[in-house]
Enzyme design. Structure first.
Site, short mmCIF file in Angstrom:
data_model
loop_
_atom_site.label_atom_id
_atom_site.label_comp_id
_atom_site.label_asym_id
_atom_site.label_seq_id
_atom_site.Cartn_x
_atom_site.Cartn_y
_atom_site.Cartn_z
N ASP A 51 47.43 56.61 32.91
CA ASP A 51 47.35 56.18 34.37
C ASP A 51 47.99 57.05 35.36
OD1 ASP A 51 47.12 52.81 35.36
OD2 ASP A 51 47.80 54.14 36.88
N ARG A 105 29.00 47.56 47.68
CA ARG A 105 28.99 48.11 46.28
C ARG A 105 28.67 49.62 46.36
NH1 ARG A 105 27.95 43.60 42.73
NH2 ARG A 105 29.40 42.20 43.51
N ASN A 137 34.20 48.71 37.64
CA ASN A 137 32.92 48.40 38.57
C ASN A 137 32.85 49.28 39.74
OD1 ASN A 137 31.69 46.08 37.55
ND2 ASN A 137 33.57 45.02 38.08
N ASP A 165 29.18 38.91 30.91
CA ASP A 165 28.44 37.74 31.61
C ASP A 165 27.70 36.90 30.39
OD1 ASP A 165 28.42 40.58 32.87
OD2 ASP A 165 27.34 39.83 34.36
N ARG A 168 30.30 34.62 28.97
CA ARG A 168 30.70 33.57 29.82
C ARG A 168 29.20 32.54 29.52
NH1 ARG A 168 33.18 36.54 34.53
NH2 ARG A 168 35.18 36.44 34.28
N HIS A 192 25.09 44.19 35.79
CA HIS A 192 26.38 43.22 35.54
C HIS A 192 26.76 42.58 36.94
CE1 HIS A 192 30.30 41.79 35.10
NE2 HIS A 192 30.80 42.64 35.83
N THR A 247 40.62 39.05 36.97
CA THR A 247 40.27 38.69 35.14
C THR A 247 40.67 39.56 34.09
OG1 THR A 247 38.23 39.69 35.56
CG2 THR A 247 38.23 37.22 36.14
#
Ligand SMILES: NC(=O)c1ccc[n+]([C@@H]2O[C@H](COP(=O)([O-])OP(=O)(O)OC[C@H]3O[C@@H](n4cnc5c(N)ncnc54)[C@H](O)[C@@H]3O)[C@@H](O)[C@H]2O)c1
Ligand SMILES: O=C1N[C@](c2ccsc2)(c2cccc(Oc3ccc(F)cc3)n2)CC(O)=C1Sc1ccccc1Cl
Length: 331
Positions: A51, A105, A137, A165, A168, A192, A247
């Site tokens: 990191d 996005r 993302n 996805d 779920r 996604h 999440t």
């Protein structure tokens, strides 16, 4: 006196011939959930954390090391220097900037391209034979970016895509139908997130097509019922964000299932973001989720899933949108 009295032939210095090493880049909510599931499921002999935040990095490393008495033995190391990732079998990338309120996005992708330019070449330098698994993302676009920056063959670069996805989706159906999610055989494919494509036409419960299954259970259904379920998949993500701000657990478990298929050469089929050019009439070099077989060398193959014209059209529209976004990027 020595702690152990060795038996004839014992050789404590000799270690396992195959050491599985996994690197996680980005020790945020997602990266640490992945680290936790990988350790708990005994998927890595060595786990490297990377990191840009040295204090968070050391804190997360120490916190995991302190669980040694409760986990299968694994070497846990961490550094801001990518040398710590040397010789990794799999490099998982969950690092990146998060979407700002109102940010498009495309803007998010462009910010994360800069982040990836600082990550991918370093991973390639120290692990030229690794498989890259992208979570950050927008995952489809960033998996394409990682593929281009790495110079790896496309079978060694894939994204988690619609794995979450689909999980779920299967979980929601399992609850509604009072059956195990393991017996809900269905995929969400394509891009996604909000524009994903649920594949109704081949969805089945233990081999029984969904429409027949619902009829046999006397459960009224219509296309709107099925569409409502897909909306709940998307809504579920937003509900979790609203309630806990991020999440982590579901994506962490989904990544462990992908890693297990890779390192244990399971050859299971997972919906993940792969280079979709040549499938379902897609002509652009874009990454989209399709059911792919995962094994020790990475993506072994992509399932030619029968699609209805409508499902195919939605997939091709996503490919077009992604190609337009990618054309704007400075990779
Ligand atoms: N694909 C999916 O299904 C899915 C699901 C959930 C979250 N995500 C995505 O995963 C990503 C991570 O989410 P999160 O909640 O863990 O975010 P987070 O902000 O908690 O963690 C991101 C981490 O990346 C690190 N980082 C930033 N720039 C870096 C760089 N240049 N090099 C190395 N590390 C760097 C940060 O220090 C931070 O620790 C987000 O893009 C999120 O949208 C994807
Ligand atoms: O569960 C999730 N938590 C997320 C998150 C995690 C930390 S900050 C945002 C989350 C949630 C909601 C929207 C949201 O918006 C974005 C933003 C950028 C982007 F490229 C994709 C989704 N992101 C990331 C993400 O991809 C998921 S899965 C998901 C998201 C939307 C619809 C359907 C699904 Cl299965």
């Amino acid at each position: 006196q020595a702690l152990f009295q060795l038996l004839p032939g014992a050789c404590p210095s000799r270690t396992a011939t195959k050491i599985s090493k996994i690197t996680v880049v980005g020790v945020g909510n997602v990266g640490m959930a992945c680290a936790q599931t990988i350790l708990t499921q005994n998927l890595a002999d060595e786990l490297a954390l990377v990191d840009v935040d040295p204090e968070k990095l050391r804190g997360e490393m120490l916190d995991l090391q302190h669980a040694a008495a409760f986990l299968p033995r694994a070497k846990i190391i961490a550094n801001t220097d990518y040398k710590v990732s040397e010789g990794s079998d799999i490099c998982i990338v969950s690092a990146g900037a998060r979407q700002r309120d109102g940010e498009s996005r495309l803007a998010l992708v462009q910010r994360n391209v800069a982040v990836f330019k600082s990550i991918i070449p370093q991973l390639v330098k120290y692990s030229p034979a690794a498989i890259l698994l992208i979570i950050s993302n927008p995952v489809d676009a960033l998996t394409y970016v990682a593929w281009k920056l790495s110079g790896f063959p496309s079978n060694r670069v894939f994204g988690s895509g619609t794995n979450l996805d689909s999980s779920r989706f299967r979980g929601l159906l399992a609850d509604r139908l009072d059956v195990s999610a393991h017996n809900v055989h269905g995929y969400v494919i394509g891009e996604h997130g909000d524009s994903s494509v649920p594949v109704w036409s081949t969805l089945n419960i233990g081999g029984v097509p969904i429409i027949e299954f619902l009829k046999s259970m006397g459960i009224p259904y219509s296309q709107s019922t099925l569409d409502e379920l897909h909306k709940m998949v998307i809504g579920g993500a937003y509900e979790v964000i609203k309630l806990k701000g991020y999440t982590s657990w579901a994506i962490g478990y989904s990544v462990a299932s992908l890693v297990k298929s890779l390192l244990r050469d399971q050859r299971c089929i997972h919906p993940v973001s792969v280079c979709a050019k040549g499938f379902h009439g897609i002509k652009d070099e874009v990454y989209l989720s399709l059911p792919a077989q995962l094994g020790y060398t990475g993506v072994m193959g992509v399932l030619n899933l029968p699609l209805t014209d409508e499902e195919r059209e939605k997939l091709q529209q996503s490919a077009k949108t992604l190609a337009e976004v990618q054309a704007e990027l400075d990779i």
